[in-house]
Write a protein that holds these residues in place. Structure first.
Motif, PDB file in Angstrom:
ATOM      1  N   HIS A   4      -9.682  -3.961 -12.662  1.00 24.37           N
ATOM      2  CA  HIS A   4      -9.744  -4.041 -11.202  1.00 24.37           C
ATOM      3  C   HIS A   4     -10.643  -2.936 -10.672  1.00 24.37           C
ATOM      4  O   HIS A   4     -10.476  -1.777 -11.050  1.00 24.37           O
ATOM      5  N   SER A   5     -11.552  -3.297  -9.792  1.00 28.19           N
ATOM      6  CA  SER A   5     -12.377  -2.303  -9.106  1.00 28.19           C
ATOM      7  C   SER A   5     -12.276  -2.579  -7.627  1.00 28.19           C
ATOM      8  O   SER A   5     -12.377  -3.738  -7.210  1.00 28.19           O
ATOM      9  N   ARG A   6     -12.087  -1.541  -6.859  1.00 30.39           N
ATOM     10  CA  ARG A   6     -11.909  -1.751  -5.417  1.00 30.39           C
ATOM     11  C   ARG A   6     -12.632  -0.654  -4.649  1.00 30.39           C
ATOM     12  O   ARG A   6     -12.592   0.516  -5.029  1.00 30.39           O
ATOM     13  N   ALA A   8     -12.632   1.246  -1.143  1.00 28.68           N
ATOM     14  CA  ALA A   8     -11.678   1.468  -0.057  1.00 28.68           C
ATOM     15  C   ALA A   8     -12.393   2.159   1.099  1.00 28.68           C
ATOM     16  O   ALA A   8     -12.964   3.240   0.914  1.00 28.68           O
ATOM     17  N   GLU A  17      -1.476   3.682  -6.426  1.00 24.51           N
ATOM     18  CA  GLU A  17      -2.401   3.018  -7.359  1.00 24.51           C
ATOM     19  C   GLU A  17      -1.884   3.139  -8.786  1.00 24.51           C
ATOM     20  O   GLU A  17      -1.905   2.173  -9.559  1.00 24.51           O
ATOM     21  N   VAL A  61     -19.965  -2.485  -5.043  1.00 24.15           N
ATOM     22  CA  VAL A  61     -18.770  -2.928  -5.766  1.00 24.15           C
ATOM     23  C   VAL A  61     -19.164  -3.528  -7.116  1.00 24.15           C
ATOM     24  O   VAL A  61     -18.456  -3.359  -8.112  1.00 24.15           O
ATOM     25  N   ARG A  81      -8.482   0.467 -14.025  1.00 21.28           N
ATOM     26  CA  ARG A  81      -8.519   0.342 -12.567  1.00 21.28           C
ATOM     27  C   ARG A  81      -9.426   1.433 -11.993  1.00 21.28           C
ATOM     28  O   ARG A  81      -9.326   2.591 -12.399  1.00 21.28           O
ATOM     29  N   VAL A  83     -10.578   2.784  -8.106  1.00 20.62           N
ATOM     30  CA  VAL A  83     -10.559   2.702  -6.650  1.00 20.62           C
ATOM     31  C   VAL A  83     -11.511   3.775  -6.151  1.00 20.62           C
ATOM     32  O   VAL A  83     -11.405   4.944  -6.572  1.00 20.62           O
TER      33      VAL A  83
END
Lengths: 152, 79
Positions: A4-6, A8, A17, A61, A81, A83
């Protein structure tokens, strides 16, 4: 595979997280996480009132996703992950969170280290430090490039 | 054609230009030179400047005739 890459654009909570990351695991025995915080001073010690991280509406992203995917390819990790903040950031706020999970700890340590070295030089951001004497745009240091090149 | 500028370039030139280049300006390099003439304060010639044509990295010789968006990306700061 849980990658998962986000991006913010408002403050995020690293604790949530990490908890969310662990809750989604499937029998892994090791989790390594890292949190990067905005510093209140420049490298030369001048005060920083805030950072601004400029980003591209689509390519930034994608750059996070590419780095996450490459970490999974290189190391025996089964969940990753990332963020990353963008926009206006105040000193002390988290800028980046990475976590990697693996069956045994070594791969998770290495993947987290690798993720940060790549993010520091290749994530698609442009960083401006705003202080009492004005603003300046930052580029990676020679040290940042040397850290990234350890993985070539 | 939409032209986007990021980081320091966005501050110097502006975030976005809507530009119809003359027919002779049909490559990335020609567009870069045109913009450099119009914005002498902006560093559009540095070795680490990258250009994306419709989200793909492009070189000076690449055509821009059919492009809808061109992004000028100064050296990255990293995260």
């Amino acid at each position: 595979m849980a990658i998962h890459s986000r991006l913010a654009d408002t403050p995020f909570e690293p604790e949530s997280e990490l908890a969310g990351f662990i809750a989604e695991l499937d029998g892994e025995g090791a989790v390594v996480s890292f949190v990067g915080l905005a510093r209140p001073a420049t490298k030369t010690g001048e005060a920083v009132h805030g950072l601004f991280l400029d980003h591209h509406p689509r390519l930034t992203v994608l750059s996070l996703e590419a780095i996450a995917a490459e970490s999974e390819r290189r190391f025996q990790v089964s969940a990753v992950r990332i963020v990353h903040r963008c926009g206006a950031i105040r000193p002390g706020e988290p800028i980046v969170f990475v976590a990697a999970a693996s069956r045994h700890r070594r791969a998770a340590f290495e993947a987290a280290d690798y993720l940060m070295d790549r993010l520091k030089t290749e994530a698609m951001f442009w960083k401006r430090e705003d202080g009492p004497d004005g603003s300046r745009w930052i580029e990676p240091t020679d040290r940042d490039y040397a850290d990234r090149d350890r993985w070539r | 054609m939409r032209i986007l500028f990021f980081g320091r370039l966005g501050e110097t030139i502006g975030r976005e230009l809507d530009l119809t280049p003359p027919p002779s300006v049909n490559t990335v390099g020609a567009l870069r030179r045109l913009l450099a003439e119009r914005h002498p304060d902006a560093d559009l010639n540095g070795p680490r400047l990258r250009v994306c044509v419709d989200d793909s990295v492009a070189g000076d010789e690449d055509p821009i005739d059919d492009a809808s968006e061109i992004a000028f990306l100064p050296p990255l700061s990293g995260g």
